[in-house]
Design a protein around this motif. Structure first.
Motif, PDB file in Angstrom:
ATOM      1  N   VAL A  83       0.808  -1.219   0.000  1.00 56.80           N
ATOM      2  CA  VAL A  83       0.000   0.000   0.000  1.00 56.80           C
ATOM      3  C   VAL A  83       0.845   1.274   0.000  1.00 56.80           C
ATOM      4  O   VAL A  83       0.372   2.328  -0.445  1.00 56.80           O
ATOM      5  N   ASN A  87       1.196   1.502  -3.896  1.00 54.30           N
ATOM      6  CA  ASN A  87      -0.032   2.301  -3.858  1.00 54.30           C
ATOM      7  C   ASN A  87      -1.290   1.500  -4.183  1.00 54.30           C
ATOM      8  O   ASN A  87      -2.200   1.983  -4.858  1.00 54.30           O
ATOM      9  N   THR A  88      -1.332   0.251  -3.737  1.00 54.97           N
ATOM     10  CA  THR A  88      -2.564  -0.521  -3.876  1.00 54.97           C
ATOM     11  C   THR A  88      -3.613   0.041  -2.914  1.00 54.97           C
ATOM     12  O   THR A  88      -3.286   0.744  -1.960  1.00 54.97           O
ATOM     13  N   ASN A  89      -4.870  -0.248  -3.184  1.00 55.57           N
ATOM     14  CA  ASN A  89      -5.953   0.245  -2.336  1.00 55.57           C
ATOM     15  C   ASN A  89      -5.812  -0.325  -0.920  1.00 55.57           C
ATOM     16  O   ASN A  89      -5.733  -1.537  -0.738  1.00 55.57           O
ATOM     17  N   GLN A  90      -5.792   0.555   0.071  1.00 55.78           N
ATOM     18  CA  GLN A  90      -5.554   0.120   1.445  1.00 55.78           C
ATOM     19  C   GLN A  90      -6.659  -0.793   1.955  1.00 55.78           C
ATOM     20  O   GLN A  90      -6.397  -1.771   2.670  1.00 55.78           O
ATOM     21  N   TYR A  91      -7.884  -0.504   1.584  1.00 52.47           N
ATOM     22  CA  TYR A  91      -9.010  -1.286   2.107  1.00 52.47           C
ATOM     23  C   TYR A  91      -9.047  -2.673   1.471  1.00 52.47           C
ATOM     24  O   TYR A  91      -9.219  -3.683   2.162  1.00 52.47           O
ATOM     25  N   ALA A  92      -8.869  -2.724   0.153  1.00 49.47           N
ATOM     26  CA  ALA A  92      -8.891  -4.023  -0.529  1.00 49.47           C
ATOM     27  C   ALA A  92      -7.707  -4.889  -0.110  1.00 49.47           C
ATOM     28  O   ALA A  92      -7.844  -6.098   0.107  1.00 49.47           O
ATOM     29  N   THR A  93      -6.536  -4.272   0.019  1.00 53.26           N
ATOM     30  CA  THR A  93      -5.341  -5.024   0.414  1.00 53.26           C
ATOM     31  C   THR A  93      -5.473  -5.565   1.835  1.00 53.26           C
ATOM     32  O   THR A  93      -5.106  -6.713   2.122  1.00 53.26           O
ATOM     33  N   GLY A 301      -5.974   6.718   5.115  1.00 56.33           N
ATOM     34  CA  GLY A 301      -6.475   5.971   3.966  1.00 56.33           C
ATOM     35  C   GLY A 301      -6.106   6.551   2.623  1.00 56.33           C
ATOM     36  O   GLY A 301      -6.467   5.977   1.588  1.00 56.33           O
ATOM     37  N   LYS A 302      -5.396   7.673   2.634  1.00 51.48           N
ATOM     38  CA  LYS A 302      -5.052   8.330   1.374  1.00 51.48           C
ATOM     39  C   LYS A 302      -3.623   7.972   0.970  1.00 51.48           C
ATOM     40  O   LYS A 302      -2.712   8.046   1.789  1.00 51.48           O
ATOM     41  N   PRO A 303      -3.415   7.605  -0.307  1.00 49.97           N
ATOM     42  CA  PRO A 303      -2.041   7.291  -0.758  1.00 49.97           C
ATOM     43  C   PRO A 303      -1.188   8.555  -0.827  1.00 49.97           C
ATOM     44  O   PRO A 303      -1.705   9.680  -0.950  1.00 49.97           O
ATOM     45  N   TYR A 305       2.075  10.236  -2.915  1.00 47.52           N
ATOM     46  CA  TYR A 305       2.902  10.143  -4.122  1.00 47.52           C
ATOM     47  C   TYR A 305       4.029  11.164  -4.012  1.00 47.52           C
ATOM     48  O   TYR A 305       3.785  12.364  -4.196  1.00 47.52           O
TER      49      TYR A 305
END
Length: 308
Positions: A83, A87-93, A301-303, A305
């Motif tokens: 994550v 930068n994968t989705n935190q919730y799905a991961t 919850g925000k990536p 960059y």
């Protein structure tokens, strides 16, 4: 309910709440850095079998706790790499990690289902443990119960009185600003995720080594999700996490004491009490979203960059 029953209820509440407190404090560290870890349930399950298997082979509880922390930290590191760097989705991961942990722990723990741990030691603080009512309730607990309370005090100092804690919170509030000041945002977030995962692992190991003590598939039984809800319930404050953990621990143990004294309530209803309490608390908190936004880390919850 007589005084002995009350003392026993209070003692079991502390024991049960310790599992939730340690896990929730780990998740609190994650979220203070801006990372949501929905994989706590899977991490705790893998750590539970790692700790239990280690004690079966070594006979040493503390080595088992270390194994649980190592397992939790390793799984959290994988989550962090996915994550934070990819930068994968935190919730799905996190959900994927939780499902993986449930399946892997069931597979790895098959041969340990019938195993038993060495006889559990009994702890008693001299003199204090002999005080009527208070002694059995407060001063005959496993050392990990007192370490959890000490961890809360240390975390309060770390987050709000130390420079490192200030940097961690700044990463959770505004990673862009922290990056502009030269702080390695990704490295700090990864360290926070690993530390939080290690605490979740410690909670899982405590559950299988001390709280139960045995290994059963799916034995965490939603405590990882309750710990996740506790961070919101506590508005990301360590002291409130501890109070909330004991509250939910008390609700969990109340069902067994009601059954023991002969209260005729369907067991299914009693079993759902901790989860019902979680839903009610979250529903009440959600009625004031502005209050949550004020206390919640702004970048949760925000990536991030770098260079953008």
């Amino acid at each position: 309910m007589d005084t002995n029953s009350l003392a026993l209820l209070f003692a079991s509440m502390l024991n049960s709440g310790t599992v939730l407190a340690i896990a929730a404090l780990g998740l609190l560290i994650n979220e203070k850095a801006g990372i949501v870890n929905l994989g706590a349930e899977g991490i705790m399950l893998c750590a539970a079998i790692a700790g239990f298997a280690t004690v079966v082979h070594t006979g040493n509880d503390w080595v088992g706790f270390a194994a649980g922390m190592a397992a939790g930290g390793a799984l959290a590191a994988i989550l962090g790499l996915l994550v934070i760097w990819l930068n994968t989705n935190q919730y799905a991961t996190g959900l994927a990690l939780s499902l993986f942990g449930a399946g892997f722990s069931a597979f790895a723990g098959q041969r340990f289902v019938q195993d038993k741990l060495p006889e559990r030691p009994h702890f008693n603080i001299p003199l204090l443990g002999d005080i009527p009512v208070l002694g059995p309730a407060l001063f005959r607990q496993h050392p990990m119960v007192y370490l959890a309370i000490a961890l809360v005090a240390w975390l309060m100092w770390f987050l709000y009185r130390s420079r490192t804690g200030l940097v961690l919170r700044s990463v959770g509030e505004s990673p862009e600003s922290a990056h502009a000041l030269g702080y390695p945002v990704r490295g700090i977030r990864l360290a926070a995720v690993v530390a939080g995962g290690a605490l979740c692992g410690l909670a899982g190991a405590y559950m299988s080594i001390i709280y139960t003590p045995l290994w059963v598939e799916g034995m965490v039984a939603g405590k990882g999700w309750i710990a996740l809800a506790l961070t919101t319930f506590a508005t990301w404050r360590p002291a409130r996490v501890l109070l909330g953990a004991y509250l939910f621990g008390g609700v969990t143990m109340l069902q067994f004491h009601l059954q023991a004294i002969g209260v005729e309530v369907p067991s299914e209803f009693l079993n759902m009490l901790p989860y019902l309490a979680t839903i009610v608390v979250l529903a009440l908190i959600s009625r004031n979203p502005a209050w949550i936004r004020i206390n919640m880390p702004a970048s949760l919850g925000k990536p991030f960059y770098p260079g953008t």
